[in-house]
Design a protein around this motif. Sequence first.
Motif, mmCIF file in Angstrom:
data_model
loop_
_atom_site.group_PDB
_atom_site.id
_atom_site.type_symbol
_atom_site.label_atom_id
_atom_site.label_comp_id
_atom_site.label_asym_id
_atom_site.label_seq_id
_atom_site.Cartn_x
_atom_site.Cartn_y
_atom_site.Cartn_z
ATOM 1 N N GLU A 1 39.188 -9.029 -47.978
ATOM 2 C CA GLU A 1 38.019 -9.109 -47.109
ATOM 3 C C GLU A 1 38.455 -9.255 -45.651
ATOM 4 O O GLU A 1 39.399 -9.978 -45.342
ATOM 5 C CB GLU A 1 37.142 -10.295 -47.514
ATOM 6 N N TRP A 2 37.714 -8.581 -44.754
ATOM 7 C CA TRP A 2 38.081 -8.579 -43.349
ATOM 8 C C TRP A 2 38.042 -9.978 -42.740
ATOM 9 O O TRP A 2 38.868 -10.319 -41.892
ATOM 10 C CB TRP A 2 37.168 -7.646 -42.573
ATOM 11 N N LYS A 3 37.095 -10.809 -43.172
ATOM 12 C CA LYS A 3 36.990 -12.154 -42.608
ATOM 13 C C LYS A 3 38.230 -12.989 -42.924
ATOM 14 O O LYS A 3 38.484 -13.985 -42.238
ATOM 15 C CB LYS A 3 35.739 -12.858 -43.124
ATOM 16 N N SER A 4 38.983 -12.596 -43.940
ATOM 17 C CA SER A 4 40.243 -13.275 -44.247
ATOM 18 C C SER A 4 41.418 -12.605 -43.548
ATOM 19 O O SER A 4 42.279 -13.276 -42.971
ATOM 20 C CB SER A 4 40.480 -13.294 -45.761
ATOM 21 N N VAL A 5 41.446 -11.272 -43.557
ATOM 22 C CA VAL A 5 42.556 -10.534 -42.952
ATOM 23 C C VAL A 5 42.603 -10.741 -41.441
ATOM 24 O O VAL A 5 43.680 -10.813 -40.841
ATOM 25 C CB VAL A 5 42.442 -9.035 -43.294
ATOM 26 N N ARG A 6 41.452 -10.865 -40.804
ATOM 27 C CA ARG A 6 41.388 -10.974 -39.352
ATOM 28 C C ARG A 6 42.040 -12.244 -38.814
ATOM 29 O O ARG A 6 42.300 -12.358 -37.615
ATOM 30 C CB ARG A 6 39.934 -10.925 -38.891
ATOM 31 N N LEU A 7 42.308 -13.214 -39.680
ATOM 32 C CA LEU A 7 42.940 -14.458 -39.249
ATOM 33 C C LEU A 7 44.446 -14.306 -39.040
ATOM 34 O O LEU A 7 45.058 -15.114 -38.339
ATOM 35 C CB LEU A 7 42.673 -15.567 -40.269
ATOM 36 N N PHE A 8 45.053 -13.297 -39.633
ATOM 37 C CA PHE A 8 46.512 -13.181 -39.622
ATOM 38 C C PHE A 8 47.099 -12.711 -38.295
ATOM 39 O O PHE A 8 48.274 -13.005 -38.016
ATOM 40 C CB PHE A 8 46.969 -12.277 -40.769
ATOM 41 N N PRO A 9 46.368 -11.961 -37.457
ATOM 42 C CA PRO A 9 46.967 -11.630 -36.145
ATOM 43 C C PRO A 9 47.112 -12.832 -35.223
ATOM 44 O O PRO A 9 47.902 -12.787 -34.278
ATOM 45 C CB PRO A 9 45.973 -10.619 -35.546
ATOM 46 N N ILE A 10 46.369 -13.910 -35.478
ATOM 47 C CA ILE A 10 46.356 -15.045 -34.551
ATOM 48 C C ILE A 10 47.745 -15.671 -34.366
ATOM 49 O O ILE A 10 48.157 -15.934 -33.217
ATOM 50 C CB ILE A 10 45.323 -16.098 -35.013
ATOM 51 N N PRO A 11 48.521 -15.932 -35.450
ATOM 52 C CA PRO A 11 49.866 -16.489 -35.219
ATOM 53 C C PRO A 11 50.745 -15.570 -34.383
ATOM 54 O O PRO A 11 51.524 -16.057 -33.542
ATOM 55 C CB PRO A 11 50.427 -16.653 -36.640
ATOM 56 N N SER A 12 50.622 -14.252 -34.577
ATOM 57 C CA SER A 12 51.424 -13.314 -33.783
ATOM 58 C C SER A 12 51.067 -13.404 -32.311
ATOM 59 O O SER A 12 51.950 -13.351 -31.438
ATOM 60 C CB SER A 12 51.205 -11.884 -34.295
ATOM 61 N N ILE A 13 49.776 -13.542 -32.019
ATOM 62 C CA ILE A 13 49.339 -13.674 -30.624
ATOM 63 C C ILE A 13 49.880 -14.967 -30.019
ATOM 64 O O ILE A 13 50.357 -14.998 -28.878
ATOM 65 C CB ILE A 13 47.806 -13.629 -30.542
ATOM 66 N N ILE A 14 49.813 -16.064 -30.803
ATOM 67 C CA ILE A 14 50.306 -17.351 -30.293
ATOM 68 C C ILE A 14 51.806 -17.277 -30.007
ATOM 69 O O ILE A 14 52.284 -17.745 -28.962
ATOM 70 C CB ILE A 14 50.006 -18.480 -31.302
ATOM 71 N N TYR A 15 52.568 -16.672 -30.933
ATOM 72 C CA TYR A 15 54.013 -16.553 -30.718
ATOM 73 C C TYR A 15 54.317 -15.656 -29.522
ATOM 74 O O TYR A 15 55.294 -15.883 -28.792
ATOM 75 C CB TYR A 15 54.689 -16.001 -31.968
ATOM 76 N N LEU A 16 53.503 -14.605 -29.323
ATOM 77 C CA LEU A 16 53.710 -13.723 -28.176
ATOM 78 C C LEU A 16 53.521 -14.497 -26.878
ATOM 79 O O LEU A 16 54.331 -14.383 -25.941
ATOM 80 C CB LEU A 16 52.739 -12.545 -28.252
ATOM 81 N N ILE A 17 52.455 -15.295 -26.796
ATOM 82 C CA ILE A 17 52.228 -16.135 -25.614
ATOM 83 C C ILE A 17 53.348 -17.150 -25.453
ATOM 84 O O ILE A 17 53.854 -17.399 -24.356
ATOM 85 C CB ILE A 17 50.865 -16.844 -25.713
ATOM 86 N N HIS A 18 53.779 -17.730 -26.578
ATOM 87 C CA HIS A 18 54.854 -18.733 -26.556
ATOM 88 C C HIS A 18 56.136 -18.157 -25.979
ATOM 89 O O HIS A 18 56.839 -18.813 -25.179
ATOM 90 C CB HIS A 18 55.083 -19.258 -27.974
ATOM 91 N N ASN A 19 56.479 -16.924 -26.368
ATOM 92 C CA ASN A 19 57.708 -16.301 -25.871
ATOM 93 C C ASN A 19 57.651 -16.106 -24.355
ATOM 94 O O ASN A 19 58.652 -16.331 -23.651
ATOM 95 C CB ASN A 19 57.943 -14.963 -26.563
#
Length: 335
Positions: free
Chosen positions: A68-86
């Motif tokens: 379900e999209w409402k579950s899959v859509r949560l997975f990009p968030i860690p990548s975005i956080i790590y990108l900002i962190h870098n």
Amino acid sequence: MQWYFVAALLTILTSSQGILTTLSQSNGGYKYDYATVPFLAEVFKLIVSSILLWREYRKLPNVRMTTEWKSVRLFPIPSIIYLIHNNVQFATLTYLDTSTYQIMGNLKIVTTAIFFRLFLRKKLSTLQWMAIVLLAVGTTTSQVKGCGAAFCDSLFSAPMQGYMLGVVSACLSALAGVYTEFLMKKNNDSLYWQNVQLYMFGAIFNMLRLLLDDFSGGFEKGAWWQRLLNGYTISTWMVVLNLGSTGLLVSWLMKYADNIVKVYSTSMAMLLTMVLSVYLFNFKPTLQLFLGIVICMMSLHMYFAPANMLVDLPIPTKVASATLDKISVEQRTDS
């Protein structure tokens, strides 16, 4: 005890990252584009997770995979956080020297515990909080140089922006780790299916970063896919495999253990790296390093050992009353 073995293996892999990265250098620099290493590591993790998911599906056709999209859509968030962190990391290093930056990085030990408590609602005992603070003190002690070094004059001379960015970096690192643990434990989906989603978005965001570098550089060195493997050696490939394997082990810990185990593994890895540097790079051990190792080992024992092994706990009221009743019955029997 599986998580204990995984944590020990993670410690070894994490401690070898800095050593392998140093070995991959040539004349103090990199002949390859180091931005391609995280991308290839994400692709490696994605391929391995896909193969493991396929094998699991063949054995268990009813393996749980939420699409379900409402579950899959949560997975990009860690990548975005790590990108900002870098990006915050690079900004921090413009204000702080390397030694101060490493000491500031130990804040993520405490911030991880705080986010662990706030967002995952995991209660830590007083002894465990003391152990976490002790771990931060131990790792910081191991990195402090002697007062005869120039480091003593520059420890607190950095601009305030550097310290503020260091705190932000520690918070972002902790937030990404705790959020990833939340994703891994929020349902009973297959670990490999969750990894496929995490690493797919991780590969996409790293690819976008490479494209952004091409545009900002005016494509002077060509497109990123044309120079992807330029300058790669056996040492470079070992760095890629090390990063990929470390990520897979971290995801296992997130699923079946917790972030605190990861924090201890990475902290112990830092100390192990310093010890190995004594033999590999003629690094001179210091009294601070020895004290830091002792403090961290004490912290490890405090956090994971049962409380009754560390302090003399009072006898519970019910147990005490039951013992008194038994004594009084025996006395009446004897009389």
